[in-house]
Design an enzyme around this catalytic site. Sequence first.
Site, PDB file in Angstrom:
ATOM      1  CG  ASP A  15      -4.990   0.685  -0.977  1.00  0.00           C
ATOM      2  OD1 ASP A  15      -4.699   1.338  -1.981  1.00  0.00           O
ATOM      3  OD2 ASP A  15      -4.693   0.754   0.034  1.00  0.00           O
ATOM      4  CG  ASP A  17       0.147   4.489  -0.979  1.00  0.00           C
ATOM      5  OD1 ASP A  17       1.405   4.344  -0.362  1.00  0.00           O
ATOM      6  OD2 ASP A  17      -0.012   5.185  -2.110  1.00  0.00           O
ATOM      7  CG  ASP A 172      -5.707   1.444   3.890  1.00  0.00           C
ATOM      8  OD1 ASP A 172      -5.851   1.411   2.649  1.00  0.00           O
ATOM      9  OD2 ASP A 172      -5.244   2.283   4.372  1.00  0.00           O
TER      10      ASP A 172
END
Length: 226
Positions: A15, A17, A172
Site C-alpha cells: 500500500d 498512503d 496499514d
Amino acid sequence: MGFKEYRLYKLLIFDWDGTVMDSAARIVACMQHAARDLQQPELTDAAIRDIIGLGLPEAFRILIPGIADDMIEPMRERYGYYFLGDDPTPVELFPGVREGLEKLQRQGFVLAVATGKSRRGIGKVFASTGLGDVFVASRGADETASKPDPLMIHEILAETGVAPEHALMIGDTEYDMEMAANAGVDGLAVSYGVHTLERMQPFKPVKEVHSFTEMVNWLESRYLEV
C-alpha cells in the site's frame, strides 16, 4: 559460507498512503478543501482518516451519505486539484522506507504497489520520491476495483507471474488486510498508519510490525545460513 534462501515470499505488494508515505494529514486537508469548495457537509479528520485506502468514489459515498452521483466527479477533480499541487501540507516517506525498499530490491524481491490513488497520483509520487524504478508493477483504484475487492492483487499477480502463496500484501488499513484475504495472499499489518492493529486483526495478518525497518528485518530473517 553462503546463504540459502529460505523464504515463502517473492512478491511484496505495498500500500502507499500510510505504509510507504506519511500523507494522511494532506489527504485530510485536501478532502476538506474539496468538500467546502462544493458546499458539501463538513468532514471531520477522524472520518477522513477512516476511509484512507479506498478509491475516491467509494470514499466520497461513505463520507457523504446520499451524495448525488453527479457530484462524484467534481469532488474527485477538486480533491486532485489540491492533492496534486495546490495544498501545502507536507508529505514524506516514513523512516527507513527508501533504504528498506532498495535493500529488498537488491535481495531479489519483486516489489509492487496497490493503492487507492489514481494513476496520475501514482505517477506523481513515483516521480517526487524517485522510487518509480523500484516497483515492477502498480495498480490504482481508478484503473481497477477499489479495495477490499481483490482485483488489483489478482492483476499484479498475473502481471508478475507470481503465485498467490508467494505474495505478501503490506498495508496499514483493514481494507488492505481484507483485500489480501479476499485474494488468497498473506497480509502484513503495519501499526504506524491510519488504522489500529485491532481493526486489522480479524483478517489474520501473518505479522504485525511497528516500523518499516522492522518489516524489512523480519523479511531478512527468513534466510538460513548454511
